[in-house]
Design a protein around this motif. Structure first.
Motif, PDB file in Angstrom:
ATOM      1  N   LEU A  97      42.120  55.405  51.481  1.00 30.75           N
ATOM      2  CA  LEU A  97      41.476  56.272  50.038  1.00 30.75           C
ATOM      3  C   LEU A  97      42.285  56.106  49.048  1.00 30.75           C
ATOM      4  O   LEU A  97      42.490  56.509  48.494  1.00 30.75           O
ATOM      5  CB  LEU A  97      39.840  56.096  49.720  1.00 30.75           C
ATOM      6  N   ARG A  98      43.445  57.738  49.793  1.00 34.15           N
ATOM      7  CA  ARG A  98      44.028  58.247  49.616  1.00 34.15           C
ATOM      8  C   ARG A  98      45.125  57.050  48.566  1.00 34.15           C
ATOM      9  O   ARG A  98      45.975  58.353  48.088  1.00 34.15           O
ATOM     10  CB  ARG A  98      44.806  59.474  50.976  1.00 34.15           C
ATOM     11  N   HIS A  99      45.864  56.342  49.212  1.00 35.97           N
ATOM     12  CA  HIS A  99      46.352  56.058  48.383  1.00 35.97           C
ATOM     13  C   HIS A  99      46.399  54.402  48.268  1.00 35.97           C
ATOM     14  O   HIS A  99      46.670  53.854  47.439  1.00 35.97           O
ATOM     15  CB  HIS A  99      47.434  55.136  49.582  1.00 35.97           C
ATOM     16  N   CYS A 100      45.072  55.060  47.207  1.00 33.49           N
ATOM     17  CA  CYS A 100      44.486  53.856  46.320  1.00 33.49           C
ATOM     18  C   CYS A 100      44.492  53.706  44.986  1.00 33.49           C
ATOM     19  O   CYS A 100      44.451  55.330  44.653  1.00 33.49           O
ATOM     20  CB  CYS A 100      42.886  53.434  46.936  1.00 33.49           C
ATOM     21  N   MET A 101      43.948  53.288  44.186  1.00 33.79           N
ATOM     22  CA  MET A 101      44.413  53.461  42.773  1.00 33.79           C
ATOM     23  C   MET A 101      43.587  52.428  42.264  1.00 33.79           C
ATOM     24  O   MET A 101      43.846  51.550  42.282  1.00 33.79           O
ATOM     25  CB  MET A 101      45.646  53.413  41.869  1.00 33.79           C
ATOM     26  N   VAL A 102      42.056  52.783  41.266  1.00 26.96           N
ATOM     27  CA  VAL A 102      42.070  51.308  40.663  1.00 26.96           C
ATOM     28  C   VAL A 102      42.642  50.841  39.368  1.00 26.96           C
ATOM     29  O   VAL A 102      42.958  51.973  38.166  1.00 26.96           O
ATOM     30  CB  VAL A 102      40.449  52.088  40.333  1.00 26.96           C
ATOM     31  N   ILE A 103      42.531  49.439  39.516  1.00 28.28           N
ATOM     32  CA  ILE A 103      43.233  48.697  38.443  1.00 28.28           C
ATOM     33  C   ILE A 103      41.699  48.272  37.592  1.00 28.28           C
ATOM     34  O   ILE A 103      41.117  47.164  38.672  1.00 28.28           O
ATOM     35  CB  ILE A 103      44.231  47.689  38.324  1.00 28.28           C
ATOM     36  N   LEU A 104      41.259  48.448  36.692  1.00 26.23           N
ATOM     37  CA  LEU A 104      40.786  47.257  35.375  1.00 26.23           C
ATOM     38  C   LEU A 104      41.434  46.455  34.792  1.00 26.23           C
ATOM     39  O   LEU A 104      42.221  46.819  34.075  1.00 26.23           O
ATOM     40  CB  LEU A 104      39.988  48.448  34.975  1.00 26.23           C
ATOM     41  N   ALA A 105      40.855  44.756  35.277  1.00 25.41           N
ATOM     42  CA  ALA A 105      40.978  43.793  33.766  1.00 25.41           C
ATOM     43  C   ALA A 105      40.131  43.667  32.914  1.00 25.41           C
ATOM     44  O   ALA A 105      39.144  44.635  32.623  1.00 25.41           O
ATOM     45  CB  ALA A 105      41.566  42.617  34.292  1.00 25.41           C
ATOM     46  N   TYR A 106      41.335  44.586  31.470  1.00 28.73           N
ATOM     47  CA  TYR A 106      40.552  44.650  30.193  1.00 28.73           C
ATOM     48  C   TYR A 106      40.783  43.298  29.448  1.00 28.73           C
ATOM     49  O   TYR A 106      41.591  42.933  29.349  1.00 28.73           O
ATOM     50  CB  TYR A 106      40.429  45.234  29.594  1.00 28.73           C
ATOM     51  N   GLU A 107      39.841  42.746  28.972  1.00 30.21           N
ATOM     52  CA  GLU A 107      40.092  41.430  27.664  1.00 30.21           C
ATOM     53  C   GLU A 107      39.743  42.256  26.556  1.00 30.21           C
ATOM     54  O   GLU A 107      38.432  41.914  25.931  1.00 30.21           O
ATOM     55  CB  GLU A 107      39.465  40.198  28.485  1.00 30.21           C
ATOM     56  N   GLY A 108      41.007  42.801  25.492  1.00 28.57           N
ATOM     57  CA  GLY A 108      40.304  43.199  24.609  1.00 28.57           C
ATOM     58  C   GLY A 108      41.737  43.509  23.571  1.00 28.57           C
ATOM     59  O   GLY A 108      42.616  43.393  24.561  1.00 28.57           O
ATOM     60  N   LYS A 109      41.748  44.218  22.596  1.00 26.21           N
ATOM     61  CA  LYS A 109      43.089  45.113  22.094  1.00 26.21           C
ATOM     62  C   LYS A 109      42.678  46.503  22.056  1.00 26.21           C
ATOM     63  O   LYS A 109      43.581  46.222  21.515  1.00 26.21           O
ATOM     64  CB  LYS A 109      43.002  44.211  20.889  1.00 26.21           C
ATOM     65  N   LEU A 110      42.017  46.756  22.082  1.00 23.65           N
ATOM     66  CA  LEU A 110      41.874  48.667  22.655  1.00 23.65           C
ATOM     67  C   LEU A 110      43.380  48.917  23.731  1.00 23.65           C
ATOM     68  O   LEU A 110      44.158  47.864  24.854  1.00 23.65           O
ATOM     69  CB  LEU A 110      41.243  48.865  23.180  1.00 23.65           C
ATOM     70  N   GLU A 111      43.994  49.836  22.978  1.00 29.34           N
ATOM     71  CA  GLU A 111      44.695  50.648  23.932  1.00 29.34           C
ATOM     72  C   GLU A 111      45.610  51.710  23.869  1.00 29.34           C
ATOM     73  O   GLU A 111      44.798  52.422  23.248  1.00 29.34           O
ATOM     74  CB  GLU A 111      46.284  50.182  23.353  1.00 29.34           C
ATOM     75  N   GLY A 112      45.799  52.588  24.889  1.00 27.26           N
ATOM     76  CA  GLY A 112      46.008  53.463  25.191  1.00 27.26           C
ATOM     77  C   GLY A 112      44.608  54.853  25.530  1.00 27.26           C
ATOM     78  O   GLY A 112      43.483  54.347  26.620  1.00 27.26           O
TER      79      GLY A 112
END
Length: 347
Positions: free
Chosen positions: A124-139
């Motif tokens: 878990l020390r080497h993990c990063m959560v990646i979230l897939a998002y369907e939309g136009k919000l950024e940053g």
């Protein structure tokens, strides 16, 4: 200090894992900037390794079956987990654990536990959560939305040390590639630049290296013949270039083959299946003896089949138990086999 610990200084090894759905495969497409997987693919039956660049940095991306895939058997899934480790030796720099931002379920809160069971308690020390998002919000607006979202998602991210990144399913919005790379590089730097490993990663590396040597030995005559032909056609620098190119291609081919098929993959499961078959057959025959010789044969066959399946599963499960009690990562470079065929030619 083990000089092999930091692995390649130029290539980032990213193991992309997911619980369900197409998110992890969309992420691979996003990282590589090309359509490696079909848009709606939700699972794969075999592990895959692809290479490319993320914001100018060379990366190797390893995908395996999703955690909850129902399309493959438990034994097959565990075999592919083992294969994915061979494809990622000496270990991934980062696990990218992917989810669909709009569909986080309570069941997916179990993924940290599954990660530790499959890769080792320190992963878990080497993990990063990646979230897939369907939309136009950024940053910042997108990051703020994650922080204010429902509790299951926030709790999930906290279990991975609060590290997360959001990527758009719409490939036109790729402006955050540099940001993703920077997050990955900062995370790797915070861990001392080392990759993750465990006992089974070390075992995978040893078996791949043995397979590489075996394949190189088998191709000795082929290499000799090719070099002889080159010496008839080229001289000086051209000869050196041709030999370097040829040996590099052969080496890459041998390496890829060894990662996909080696002694660990061939014998470990077979040993478990064989042991289970023998034990199951004996137990089945003992129960069948009540009905006479015919019953012994019938129940022996049935017991062998059931025992073989259970034995195969148990054999792979043993390796997961080893990872759960493994010490903090002992991290290795890929060792390089050099013989007279892979040494630079004399001018």
């Amino acid at each position: 200090m083990d000089k092999r610990k930091k692995g390649s200084p130029t290539e980032l090894r990213l193991m992309v894992v997911g619980s369900s759905g197409p998110s992890q495969f969309l992420l691979t497409n996003h990282i590589l900037g090309r359509k490696e997987f079909a848009k709606n693919i939700s699972y794969i039956s075999g592990s895959r390794k692809t290479t490319g660049e993320l914001a100018g940095r060379r990366v190797a991306v390893i995908n395996g079956p999703n955690f909850y895939d129902k399309g493959i058997s438990q034994v097959k899934r565990k075999m592919e987990l083992r294969r994915s480790k061979c494809l990622c030796i000496p270990g991934p720099h980062v696990f990218l654990v992917t989810f669909d931002m709009e569909k986080i379920s309570l069941n997916e809160l179990r993924t940290p536990k599954l990660m530790k069971e499959r890769f080792g308690r320190h992963c878990l020390r080497h993990c990063m959560v990646i979230l897939a998002y369907e939309g136009k919000l950024e940053g910042a607006a997108l990051e703020d939305r994650v922080q204010k979202t429902n509790w299951p998602l926030k709790e999930l991210i906290e279990q991975y040390g609060g590290r997360f990144h959001v990527f758009s399913k719409n490939r036109r919005y790729r402006s955050r590639d540099r940001e993703l790379l920077q997050k990955i590089e900062r995370m790797v730097a915070s861990l001392g630049g080392v990759c993750f490993s465990s006992r089974t990663f070390l075992k995978a590396e040893d078996c791949v290296e043995k397979e590489v040597k075996k394949l190189e030995k088998q191709r000795t005559r082929e290499i000799e013949k090719a070099w002889t032909e080159m010496e008839k056609k080229y001289i000086a620098e051209d000869l050196c270039h041709q030999k370097d190119t040829y040996t590099a291609n052969v080496g890459a081919e041998i390496r890829a083959k060894a990662e996909m098929d080696n002694g660990w993959l061939r014998t470990s499961l077979a040993r478990g299946v064989g042991t289970g078959f023998v034990v199951g057959a004996v137990m089945g025959a003992l129960f069948g003896c009540i009905e006479g010789p015919g019953g012994m044969v019938l129940y022996g066959i049935i017991g062998g089949a059931v025992g073989g399946s259970a034995g195969g599963t148990a054999q792979v499960a043993i390796e997961h138990m080893e990872d759960r009690v493994a010490p903090p990562a002992r991290l290795n470079f890929n060792s390089i086999f050099i013989n007279r065929f892979f040494a630079p030619p004399r001018p």
